[in-house]
Design a protein around this motif. Structure first.
Motif, PDB file in Angstrom:
ATOM      1  N   ILE A 154       4.200 -10.839  -6.485  1.00 36.22           N
ATOM      2  CA  ILE A 154       4.368 -11.832  -5.423  1.00 36.22           C
ATOM      3  C   ILE A 154       5.824 -12.268  -5.333  1.00 36.22           C
ATOM      4  O   ILE A 154       6.368 -12.473  -4.247  1.00 36.22           O
TER       5      ILE A 154
ATOM      6  N   THR B  41       7.786 -11.764   3.388  1.00 38.86           N
ATOM      7  CA  THR B  41       6.966 -12.700   4.161  1.00 38.86           C
ATOM      8  C   THR B  41       7.790 -13.561   5.117  1.00 38.86           C
ATOM      9  O   THR B  41       7.217 -14.332   5.887  1.00 38.86           O
TER      10      THR B  41
ATOM     11  N   LEU C 153       0.462 -16.267   3.550  1.00 38.11           N
ATOM     12  CA  LEU C 153      -0.338 -16.807   2.444  1.00 38.11           C
ATOM     13  C   LEU C 153      -1.621 -16.011   2.232  1.00 38.11           C
ATOM     14  O   LEU C 153      -2.081 -15.854   1.101  1.00 38.11           O
TER      15      LEU C 153
ATOM     16  N   LEU D 136      -0.536 -12.930   0.221  1.00 34.96           N
ATOM     17  CA  LEU D 136      -0.169 -13.274  -1.153  1.00 34.96           C
ATOM     18  C   LEU D 136      -1.396 -13.692  -1.963  1.00 34.96           C
ATOM     19  O   LEU D 136      -1.521 -13.356  -3.148  1.00 34.96           O
ATOM     20  N   ALA D 137      -2.313 -14.428  -1.341  1.00 29.98           N
ATOM     21  CA  ALA D 137      -3.534 -14.826  -2.036  1.00 29.98           C
ATOM     22  C   ALA D 137      -4.382 -13.611  -2.380  1.00 29.98           C
ATOM     23  O   ALA D 137      -4.977 -13.527  -3.462  1.00 29.98           O
TER      24      ALA D 137
ATOM     25  N   PHE E   6      -6.161 -22.869  -6.204  1.00 26.36           N
ATOM     26  CA  PHE E   6      -5.530 -23.191  -4.926  1.00 26.36           C
ATOM     27  C   PHE E   6      -5.729 -24.661  -4.553  1.00 26.36           C
ATOM     28  O   PHE E   6      -4.991 -25.200  -3.725  1.00 26.36           O
TER      29      PHE E   6
ATOM     30  N   MET F  93       0.666 -20.055  -8.318  1.00 26.22           N
ATOM     31  CA  MET F  93       0.613 -21.154  -7.353  1.00 26.22           C
ATOM     32  C   MET F  93       2.003 -21.739  -7.108  1.00 26.22           C
ATOM     33  O   MET F  93       2.302 -22.223  -6.017  1.00 26.22           O
TER      34      MET F  93
ATOM     35  N   MET G 109       3.358 -19.604  -4.539  1.00 30.94           N
ATOM     36  CA  MET G 109       2.752 -19.940  -3.245  1.00 30.94           C
ATOM     37  C   MET G 109       3.457 -21.147  -2.621  1.00 30.94           C
ATOM     38  O   MET G 109       3.700 -21.195  -1.418  1.00 30.94           O
TER      39      MET G 109
ATOM     40  N   ALA H  16       6.596 -20.035  -1.205  1.00 27.69           N
ATOM     41  CA  ALA H  16       6.390 -19.354   0.075  1.00 27.69           C
ATOM     42  C   ALA H  16       6.216 -20.360   1.208  1.00 27.69           C
ATOM     43  O   ALA H  16       6.739 -20.176   2.310  1.00 27.69           O
TER      44      ALA H  16
ATOM     45  N   LEU I 277      -6.826 -19.632   5.434  1.00 26.98           N
ATOM     46  CA  LEU I 277      -6.706 -19.136   4.061  1.00 26.98           C
ATOM     47  C   LEU I 277      -8.053 -19.187   3.343  1.00 26.98           C
ATOM     48  O   LEU I 277      -8.423 -18.240   2.627  1.00 26.98           O
TER      49      LEU I 277
END
Length: 501
Positions: A45, A52, A61, A64-65, A315, A329, A332, A335, A358
């Motif tokens: 990631i 991204t 997202l 990436l998730a 999350f 996370m 994330m 991001a 998401l």
């Protein structure tokens, strides 16, 4: 009815053609990364963050998730087939999964992992949909005092739950906090800790630190300690579990899902801690514990359900509070910030398309994993045999291109190389780098809320203890510190650290 309309909005977002394609790309890449030992979702990631930039926030997202929870599944495939966990959370799966494969039940073990992961992922997605908005509503009542105390609790929890030496974990958090201070002071406008380098005026980019410490640092470590990969299974059959197998799965999957859902929310917890806890519970509650380690299906079902549930419920604090519960996370959050979105409780209100899209995409991604990955087992087995000497040059080149694209500056590449060497040294010194990343992400926000609090209270530090929510959060942080300093707990932690060495 509100939840139904919100989920419908999420479905419209998740089922758009581009988001479906990026979700598929994410889970495919995640599984491939999980299969290949030594890469992992954190490094992947980190390397893909520059990609991204040109994507809509929800699409970025979703992809990436998908990499994150796809990696949890991919790690179990090699753990079962060749006793080589691709992910740390799959170490427990290898104990019984590999024995099942040796006993001719490789197909059953893989199906158990797939079904357990899908069931846990579905339940965890429902929990996020129902509990995240409620938690976000509570968090909207927080002021700077409460946010400061919450972040202190998060950092303390990451220290307590990090593996290895307690002193090393504290040092890593402090190192991350110091790195986060580099740049221009938001109040005075003065540059600090930049050593006169104008390139550091805006601080160190999150992507540079993540790529260096987790990308290049991981590569250097793997080159020194590359493991041999011997694939003993060329064909896997019997992918449909029997009715008796399904009956034996139900209770372990249920318990693993519950454990993973709870532990995934904790800072520093997540998939790895959940899988260990689920396996320990199954072995302790079993009437025949001697079967564990010799091919017990419960020893595969419970940890696989737990690590997938833990991966997805992690999350919740990221989306609702802006607090990362693990390094992924933290990435994330990075991001989101790069997309111009401030993480925190306002995300649900201000970015409903992102939030609900998401959530629905998580269910879609888990369904994709179930449908796609069992037929692709032959491909994953072949990937294990790729020599690392062919992989690492491509990874290094991708890291350099990604970092250069941030500011078109070669200084960033040298900075990433420096962090890569630092990441390698940290591993040699048995310092887990995850707390460093959490400290680096939370550091600027921690300072901002501290200074706001002191301005509001006119320099009165006791205000953190006179406000009820802030006082409770700080009390929890103190209790965590006391618990880890208890002689029995400290001794057990040091023994575990010695065993790892």
């Amino acid at each position: 009815m509100d939840i139904l309309s919100d989920l419908w909005l999420g479905a419209q977002t998740a089922f758009s053609v581009w988001n479906l394609l990026y979700c598929l790309l994410g889970v495919f890449l995640g599984t491939a990364i999980g299969v290949l030992p030594g890469l992992g979702p954190t490094a992947t990631i980190a390397m893909l963050l520059p990609v991204t930039f040109g994507l809509p926030p929800e699409t970025a997202l979703i992809m990436l998730a998908g990499i994150f929870y796809g990696a949890q599944y991919g790690g179990s495939t090699t753990a079962i087939l060749v006793n080589l966990p691709g992910e740390s959370s799959s170490v427990v799966t290898a104990l019984d999964g590999y024995q099942m494969a040796r006993n001719g039940q490789a197909g059953t073990a893989l199906a158990t992992a797939a079904i357990g992961s899908f069931a846990a992922g579905t339940v965890a997605t429902v929990l996020i949909a129902f509990f995240a908005p409620a938690l976000s509503a509570v968090a909207l009542t927080f002021g700077p005092h409460e946010y400061f105390s919450l972040m202190v609790l998060g950092l303390v929890a990451s220290i307590v739950l990090a593996s290895g030496s307690l002193l090393h974990a504290v040092g890593m958090v402090l190192f991350g906090l110091i790195l986060g201070l580099i740049g221009t002071d938001i109040n005075s406008g003065e540059m600090r800790f930049t050593f006169g380098r104008f390139e550091l005026a805006d601080g160190i980019s999150f992507v540079i630190v993540a790529m260096g410490v987790f990308g290049l640092g991981e590569i250097l470590s793997n080159l020194e300690n590359e493991q041999g990969r011997s694939v003993t299974l060329s064909k896997v059959t019997g992918l449909m579990p029997t009715r008796a197998d399904l009956k034996r799965m139900v209770a372990p999957v249920t318990r693993g899902t519950l454990i993973g859902s709870v532990l995934g929310i904790l800072p520093g917890g997540g998939a790895m801690l959940a899988s260990f806890a689920a396996y320990a519970l199954e072995k302790k509650s079993s009437k025949t514990p001697e079967r564990f380690g010799k091919g017990a299906i419960e020893g595969v079902a419970a940890p696989e359900a737990a690590n997938n549930a833990g991966a997805q419920t992690s999350f919740i604090p990221m989306l609702t509070l802006g607090i990362p519960s693990n390094p992924v996370m933290a990435l994330m959050i990075g991001a989101l910030i790069m997309q111009g979105i401030q993480p925190g409780p306002s995300v649900i209100e201000e970015q409903p398309v992102l939030f609900w899209g998401l959530i629905v995409s998580m269910w879609v991604g888990n369904l994709m994993l179930l449908v796609l990955n069992l037929p692709l087992i032959g491909l994953w087995v072949k990937m294990i045999s790729i020599p690392y000497g062919f992989l690492f040059p491509a990874i290094v080149a991708f890291c350099a291109i990604g970092v250069y694209s941030l500011n078109n500056a070669t200084f960033d590449i040298w900075l990433m190389a420096g962090f890569g060497f630092a990441g390698y040294l940290l591993r040699k010194l048995d310092c887990e780098p995850a707390p460093l990343l959490l400290g680096f992400v939370l550091g600027p926000m921690l300072e901002e809320h501290l200074r706001r609090s002191m301005l509001v209270s006119r320099g009165d530090a006791t205000t953190f203890f006179t406000r009820p929510i802030s006082a409770i959060l700080l009390l929890l942080a103190v209790l965590l510190i006391v618990s880890i300093l208890a002689p029995a707990v400290r001794q057990k932690r040091e023994e575990a650290f010695t065993d790892e060495d």
